[in-house]
Scaffold this active site. Structure first.
Site, mmCIF file in Angstrom:
data_model
loop_
_atom_site.group_PDB
_atom_site.id
_atom_site.type_symbol
_atom_site.label_atom_id
_atom_site.label_comp_id
_atom_site.label_asym_id
_atom_site.label_seq_id
_atom_site.Cartn_x
_atom_site.Cartn_y
_atom_site.Cartn_z
ATOM 1 N N SER A 33 0.723 -0.980 0.330
ATOM 2 C CA SER A 33 -0.398 -0.022 0.082
ATOM 3 C C SER A 33 0.667 1.735 0.189
ATOM 4 C CB SER A 33 -0.619 0.274 1.735
ATOM 5 O OG SER A 33 -1.961 1.277 1.289
ATOM 6 N N TYR A 85 -2.290 -1.102 10.743
ATOM 7 C CA TYR A 85 -2.265 -0.916 8.749
ATOM 8 C C TYR A 85 -0.837 -0.326 8.150
ATOM 9 C CZ TYR A 85 -3.909 -1.109 4.032
ATOM 10 O OH TYR A 85 -3.599 -1.787 2.805
HETATM 11 P P1 NAP Z 1 -11.653 -6.168 -0.042
HETATM 12 O O1 NAP Z 1 -12.194 -5.908 -0.905
HETATM 13 O O2 NAP Z 1 -11.539 -6.391 1.636
HETATM 14 O O3 NAP Z 1 -10.625 -7.796 0.356
HETATM 15 C C1 NAP Z 1 -9.694 -8.463 0.762
HETATM 16 C C2 NAP Z 1 -9.622 -10.047 0.249
HETATM 17 O O4 NAP Z 1 -8.601 -10.309 1.335
HETATM 18 C C3 NAP Z 1 -10.813 -10.912 0.049
HETATM 19 O O5 NAP Z 1 -11.002 -11.507 -0.720
HETATM 20 C C4 NAP Z 1 -10.380 -10.907 1.689
HETATM 21 O O6 NAP Z 1 -11.794 -12.699 1.993
HETATM 22 C C5 NAP Z 1 -9.414 -11.298 1.972
HETATM 23 N N1 NAP Z 1 -9.315 -11.716 3.151
HETATM 24 C C6 NAP Z 1 -8.789 -11.287 4.773
HETATM 25 N N2 NAP Z 1 -8.025 -11.903 5.320
HETATM 26 C C7 NAP Z 1 -7.900 -13.069 4.808
HETATM 27 C C8 NAP Z 1 -7.389 -13.975 5.351
HETATM 28 N N3 NAP Z 1 -7.416 -14.428 6.554
HETATM 29 N N4 NAP Z 1 -7.028 -14.971 4.716
HETATM 30 C C9 NAP Z 1 -7.155 -15.681 3.630
HETATM 31 N N5 NAP Z 1 -7.905 -14.260 2.735
HETATM 32 C C10 NAP Z 1 -8.593 -13.015 3.973
HETATM 33 O O7 NAP Z 1 -9.628 -5.265 0.222
HETATM 34 P P2 NAP Z 1 -8.931 -4.892 -1.291
HETATM 35 O O8 NAP Z 1 -9.503 -3.212 -1.108
HETATM 36 O O9 NAP Z 1 -8.653 -5.585 -2.568
HETATM 37 O O10 NAP Z 1 -7.950 -5.247 -0.516
HETATM 38 C C11 NAP Z 1 -6.712 -6.156 -1.156
HETATM 39 C C12 NAP Z 1 -5.464 -6.168 -0.995
HETATM 40 O O11 NAP Z 1 -4.913 -4.907 -0.869
HETATM 41 C C13 NAP Z 1 -4.980 -5.970 0.689
HETATM 42 O O12 NAP Z 1 -3.847 -6.154 1.164
HETATM 43 C C14 NAP Z 1 -4.986 -4.116 0.878
HETATM 44 O O13 NAP Z 1 -4.694 -3.590 2.457
HETATM 45 C C15 NAP Z 1 -4.599 -3.570 0.230
HETATM 46 N N6 NAP Z 1 -4.697 -2.437 -0.153
HETATM 47 C C16 NAP Z 1 -5.847 -2.012 -1.190
HETATM 48 C C17 NAP Z 1 -6.231 -0.843 -1.207
HETATM 49 C C18 NAP Z 1 -7.972 -0.067 -1.772
HETATM 50 O O14 NAP Z 1 -7.373 1.226 -2.047
HETATM 51 N N7 NAP Z 1 -8.803 -1.470 -2.237
HETATM 52 C C19 NAP Z 1 -5.135 -0.121 -1.018
HETATM 53 C C20 NAP Z 1 -3.673 -0.393 -0.651
HETATM 54 C C21 NAP Z 1 -4.240 -1.334 -0.555
HETATM 55 P P3 NAP Z 1 -12.571 -12.912 3.170
HETATM 56 O O15 NAP Z 1 -12.811 -12.038 4.276
HETATM 57 O O16 NAP Z 1 -12.907 -13.805 2.894
HETATM 58 O O17 NAP Z 1 -11.462 -13.855 3.948
#
Ligand code: NAP
Length: 257
Positions: A143, A157
């Site tokens: 991130s 985080y």
């Molecule tokens: P999201 O929509 O909340 O999706 C998160 C995914 O991770 C889901 O598939 C969830 O499935 C899975 N997950 C959570 N805990 C888990 C665990 N213990 N074991 C296995 N799977 C797990 O989040 P997102 O926004 O796509 O973010 C994905 C990644 O990108 C993260 O690492 C986040 O920090 C990073 N990121 C996102 C953004 C953004 O703007 N969206 C920005 C910077 C970085 P379950 O809950 O069913 O396990």
């Protein structure tokens, strides 16, 4: 030009929604065989079915990255299903906010367990398979928050996401002679289900802070991951790529003009 993705076996953690689902869709569209993992089995099955219906080869395996045994089981499932493992996308993550003066040890442990330890457990679980691949790739979703920027309430985080970068640099050295590369993508604000949960006010304030004036898409992240996974990127390891519409550049709101 980039033809080397087709037929590769890819495992995407947190592939059931958001950025991970976008990664799975991107790899599947290039002809890769994809396994997605996450804890919610109903959502996982539905996502895999949807991506398969769209023409991909996508399979769901239940898994929790904070549990090393679960990581091993998911890797075993991908190997069995697709005959090996070439690309590991460590993408699963959680981002609960907790101010420092309220954060409990359990809350801190949760964030570090999934985001940081989960990344390390997955790479450990996949090591042998990636070595056997001969062109193993690890792509970590970090991130901008932590490695580059800060945000009130996200100390844990940010620490977890900066920790991922500390991890990949030393891991890159350990993996280099096996032909395995490990790189990280640093997304800015990407439109996902997880971000939606932060509310309209958050989304509007982010749009105002991004020079391009709109959130990124999951495809923006997938395109970069696809590049890191190609044979053409074989000489790039231990590196980071910010994908944020220019968000980290301005010194102030005035600087955006
Ligand atoms: P999201 O929509 O909340 O999706 C998160 C995914 O991770 C889901 O598939 C969830 O499935 C899975 N997950 C959570 N805990 C888990 C665990 N213990 N074991 C296995 N799977 C797990 O989040 P997102 O926004 O796509 O973010 C994905 C990644 O990108 C993260 O690492 C986040 O920090 C990073 N990121 C996102 C953004 C953004 O703007 N969206 C920005 C910077 C970085 P379950 O809950 O069913 O396990």
């Amino acid at each position: 030009m980039f033809t080397s993705i087709s037929g590769r076996s890819v495992l995407v953690t947190g592939g059931t929604k958001g950025i991970g689902k976008g990664l799975a869709a991107g790899f599947a569209a290039e002809g890769a065989k994809v396994v997605i993992t996450g804890r919610d089995a109903e959502l996982g099955e539905r996502t895999a079915a949807g991506l398969t219906a769209a023409g991909g080869t996508v399979w769901y395996a239940a898994g929790d990255v904070s549990d090393p045994a679960s990581c091993a089981a998911v890797v075993a499932a991908a190997r069995e299903r697709h005959g090996g493992l070439d690309v590991l996308c460590c993408n699963a993550g959680i981002f609960p906010a907790a101010p420092l003066d309220e954060m409990t040890p359990a809350q801190l442990e949760d964030v570090l367990s999934v985001n940081l330890k989960g990344t390390i457990f997955m790479v450990q679980a996949a090591l042998q398979a990636l070595q056997e691949s001969g062109h193993g790739r690890v792509i970590v979703t970090s991130s901008i928050t932590g490695p580059v920027t800060g945000f009130t309430g996200w100390t844990a985080y940010g620490a977890s996401k900066a920790g991922q970068l500390g991890f990949i640099r030393s891991a890159a050295l350990e993996l280099a002679r096996s032909g395995i590369t490990i790189n990280a993508i640093l997304p800015g604000n990407i439109a996902t289900e997880g971000l939606d949960e932060l509310g309209e006010d958050y989304l509007r304030s982010m749009e105002a802070a991004i020079p391009m004036r709109h959130l990124g898409s999951v495809a923006d992240i997938a395109n970069a991951a696809l590049f890191f996974a190609t044979d053409e990127a074989a000489y790039i390891t231990g590196q980071t790529l910010v994908i944020d519409g220019g968000q980290i550049i301005p010194e102030s709101l005035e600087a955006m003009g």
